[in-house]
Design a protein around this motif. Structure first.
Motif, PDB file in Angstrom:
ATOM      1  N   LEU A  65       0.827  -1.203   0.000  1.00 18.26           N
ATOM      2  CA  LEU A  65       0.000   0.000   0.000  1.00 18.26           C
ATOM      3  C   LEU A  65       0.866   1.259   0.000  1.00 18.26           C
ATOM      4  O   LEU A  65       2.041   1.224   0.366  1.00 18.26           O
ATOM      5  N   HIS A  66       0.266   2.376  -0.411  1.00 20.60           N
ATOM      6  CA  HIS A  66       0.960   3.663  -0.345  1.00 20.60           C
ATOM      7  C   HIS A  66       1.177   4.061   1.120  1.00 20.60           C
ATOM      8  O   HIS A  66       0.342   3.731   1.987  1.00 20.60           O
ATOM      9  N   PRO A  67       2.227   4.813   1.416  1.00 19.07           N
ATOM     10  CA  PRO A  67       2.391   5.335   2.782  1.00 19.07           C
ATOM     11  C   PRO A  67       1.171   6.129   3.235  1.00 19.07           C
ATOM     12  O   PRO A  67       0.781   6.067   4.405  1.00 19.07           O
ATOM     13  N   GLU A  68       0.566   6.875   2.307  1.00  9.41           N
ATOM     14  CA  GLU A  68      -0.622   7.665   2.656  1.00  9.41           C
ATOM     15  C   GLU A  68      -1.774   6.776   3.108  1.00  9.41           C
ATOM     16  O   GLU A  68      -2.568   7.174   3.975  1.00  9.41           O
ATOM     17  N   THR A  69      -1.866   5.580   2.532  1.00 10.33           N
ATOM     18  CA  THR A  69      -2.956   4.674   2.905  1.00 10.33           C
ATOM     19  C   THR A  69      -2.747   4.130   4.307  1.00 10.33           C
ATOM     20  O   THR A  69      -3.710   4.013   5.085  1.00 10.33           O
ATOM     21  N   TYR A  70      -1.513   3.803   4.657  1.00 12.64           N
ATOM     22  CA  TYR A  70      -1.253   3.340   6.021  1.00 12.64           C
ATOM     23  C   TYR A  70      -1.583   4.440   7.036  1.00 12.64           C
ATOM     24  O   TYR A  70      -2.174   4.178   8.090  1.00 12.64           O
ATOM     25  N   ARG A  71      -1.229   5.674   6.711  1.00 15.12           N
ATOM     26  CA  ARG A  71      -1.562   6.776   7.620  1.00 15.12           C
ATOM     27  C   ARG A  71      -3.065   6.984   7.690  1.00 15.12           C
ATOM     28  O   ARG A  71      -3.621   7.311   8.760  1.00 15.12           O
ATOM     29  N   PHE A  72      -3.748   6.779   6.566  1.00 15.55           N
ATOM     30  CA  PHE A  72      -5.203   6.915   6.508  1.00 15.55           C
ATOM     31  C   PHE A  72      -5.888   5.898   7.416  1.00 15.55           C
ATOM     32  O   PHE A  72      -6.826   6.233   8.150  1.00 15.55           O
ATOM     33  N   ILE A  73      -5.434   4.662   7.397  1.00 15.72           N
ATOM     34  CA  ILE A  73      -6.010   3.620   8.262  1.00 15.72           C
ATOM     35  C   ILE A  73      -5.911   4.033   9.720  1.00 15.72           C
ATOM     36  O   ILE A  73      -6.874   3.928  10.490  1.00 15.72           O
ATOM     37  N   ASP A  74      -4.749   4.559  10.108  1.00 17.01           N
ATOM     38  CA  ASP A  74      -4.576   4.964  11.506  1.00 17.01           C
ATOM     39  C   ASP A  74      -5.368   6.224  11.819  1.00 17.01           C
ATOM     40  O   ASP A  74      -5.866   6.393  12.943  1.00 17.01           O
ATOM     41  N   GLN A  75      -5.510   7.106  10.843  1.00 14.46           N
ATOM     42  CA  GLN A  75      -6.329   8.304  11.036  1.00 14.46           C
ATOM     43  C   GLN A  75      -7.777   7.936  11.334  1.00 14.46           C
ATOM     44  O   GLN A  75      -8.409   8.508  12.238  1.00 14.46           O
ATOM     45  N   VAL A  76      -8.308   6.967  10.594  1.00 15.38           N
ATOM     46  CA  VAL A  76      -9.688   6.520  10.808  1.00 15.38           C
ATOM     47  C   VAL A  76      -9.828   5.871  12.181  1.00 15.38           C
ATOM     48  O   VAL A  76     -10.797   6.113  12.915  1.00 15.38           O
ATOM     49  N   ARG A  77      -8.851   5.061  12.552  1.00 16.80           N
ATOM     50  CA  ARG A  77      -8.878   4.403  13.870  1.00 16.80           C
ATOM     51  C   ARG A  77      -8.960   5.437  14.984  1.00 16.80           C
ATOM     52  O   ARG A  77      -9.761   5.315  15.919  1.00 16.80           O
ATOM     53  N   LYS A  78      -8.137   6.479  14.895  1.00 12.31           N
ATOM     54  CA  LYS A  78      -8.102   7.502  15.944  1.00 12.31           C
ATOM     55  C   LYS A  78      -9.335   8.401  15.899  1.00 12.31           C
ATOM     56  O   LYS A  78      -9.878   8.780  16.944  1.00 12.31           O
ATOM     57  N   TYR A  80     -12.407   7.823  14.921  1.00 12.38           N
ATOM     58  CA  TYR A  80     -13.635   7.195  15.412  1.00 12.38           C
ATOM     59  C   TYR A  80     -13.423   6.406  16.706  1.00 12.38           C
ATOM     60  O   TYR A  80     -14.389   5.866  17.251  1.00 12.38           O
ATOM     61  N   GLN A  81     -12.171   6.344  17.152  1.00 18.69           N
ATOM     62  CA  GLN A  81     -11.840   5.600  18.378  1.00 18.69           C
ATOM     63  C   GLN A  81     -12.373   4.169  18.308  1.00 18.69           C
ATOM     64  O   GLN A  81     -13.076   3.696  19.203  1.00 18.69           O
ATOM     65  N   ILE A  82     -12.003   3.509  17.206  1.00 19.05           N
ATOM     66  CA  ILE A  82     -12.438   2.128  16.994  1.00 19.05           C
ATOM     67  C   ILE A  82     -11.217   1.244  16.773  1.00 19.05           C
ATOM     68  O   ILE A  82     -10.134   1.718  16.409  1.00 19.05           O
ATOM     69  N   ASP A  83     -11.394  -0.037  17.004  1.00 18.16           N
ATOM     70  CA  ASP A  83     -10.368  -1.008  16.646  1.00 18.16           C
ATOM     71  C   ASP A  83     -10.538  -1.376  15.175  1.00 18.16           C
ATOM     72  O   ASP A  83     -11.660  -1.518  14.687  1.00 18.16           O
ATOM     73  N   ILE A  84      -9.422  -1.514  14.473  1.00 15.24           N
ATOM     74  CA  ILE A  84      -9.447  -1.976  13.087  1.00 15.24           C
ATOM     75  C   ILE A  84      -8.566  -3.214  12.994  1.00 15.24           C
ATOM     76  O   ILE A  84      -7.383  -3.178  13.334  1.00 15.24           O
ATOM     77  N   ASP A  85      -9.158  -4.313  12.569  1.00 12.93           N
ATOM     78  CA  ASP A  85      -8.435  -5.571  12.406  1.00 12.93           C
ATOM     79  C   ASP A  85      -7.695  -5.512  11.068  1.00 12.93           C
ATOM     80  O   ASP A  85      -8.316  -5.605  10.009  1.00 12.93           O
ATOM     81  N   VAL A  86      -6.385  -5.314  11.117  1.00 12.75           N
ATOM     82  CA  VAL A  86      -5.585  -5.193   9.899  1.00 12.75           C
ATOM     83  C   VAL A  86      -5.017  -6.569   9.550  1.00 12.75           C
ATOM     84  O   VAL A  86      -4.250  -7.147  10.305  1.00 12.75           O
TER      85      VAL A  86
END
Length: 240
Positions: A65-78, A80-86
């Protein structure tokens, strides 16, 4: 879980808005998860959290994945304060594949084999633990492969013997413009790559920006025929 009446649900949900479909999905199944990778999926997360707080969300980390996509996944996690199963690919399969074919074999013999290892296998592993899942696919993403799918369906690809898997497509009838209207109106997080001409975003080697007025899937696997632009996650799901 009570017995799910698929025929009735298809009739009831046909043409309904995304919130109505999400509400029905979350009411029908406890063991259900949202598949998250792009802008559409965050819209679903945003809507789902207004219905139920204990939603499951998962994402596929292909390793490319692009570096921006990895940062995006963590941005969404923070946000919405949710767990994301990666989910990651099976390392033994992946290592054997790369050893034999290298890191860019898809340019020569197509993307299907690479996607099968990096995306389809980890997805299947996750879906085997669920009763239902929710996707952000839309008809207008690909009229050839997604034009006839229903709002809710039996997942014929990922169901296993003795265990049916149900698939919900709440954004099926929305356009890209409606997705982005929602993102702007409700300040939903989105991938920074969208600011640079990327619309449909996948792995870094297989995704490029598109020009104005080009279809959004043009930037995916651009070296292949347009009819082949599916990775295996949503093929075989047209409504009979």
């Amino acid at each position: 879980m009570t017995t799910f009446d698929l025929d009735n649900a298809q009739t009831e949900l046909q043409g309904k808005n995304p919130r109505a479909i999400l509400k029905a999905a979350l009411a029908s199944f406890d063991n259900i998860a949202i598949s998250f990778s792009g802008a559409e999926d965050v819209v679903l997360i945003d809507m789902a959290l207004q219905i139920r707080q204990d939603i499951q969300v998962f994402s596929l980390d292909t390793g490319r994945l692009h570096p921006e996509t990895y940062r995006f996944i963590d941005q969404v996690r923070k946000h919405y304060q949710i767990d994301i199963d990666v989910l990651s690919p099976n390392h033994e399969q992946l290592e054997a594949f790369v050893k034999q074919k290298g890191l860019f074999s898809f340019y020569d013999d197509g993307h299907q084999e690479c996607c099968a290892i990096r995306k389809v296998e980890p997805l299947r592993r996750k879906l085997n633990t669920l009763d239902a899942w929710i996707t952000g696919q839309r008809k207008d993403q690909s009229l050839d492969t997604r034009g006839n799918i229903p709002e809710v369906q039996m997942d014929t690809v990922f169901s296993s013997p003795g265990k049916a898997l149900i698939k919900f497509n709440p954004l099926l009838n929305w356009s890209s413009a409606q997705v982005w209207d929602y993102i702007e109106a409700y300040q939903v997080p989105f991938n920074d790559l969208h600011k640079h001409g990327y619309i449909s975003i996948g792995c870094e080697p297989c995704t490029r920006p598109v020009l104005p007025n080009q279809h959004e899937r043009t930037g995916r696997w651009w070296w292949e025929d347009a009819a082949k632009k599916e990775c295996g996650l949503h093929v075989g799901h047209a409504k009979p």
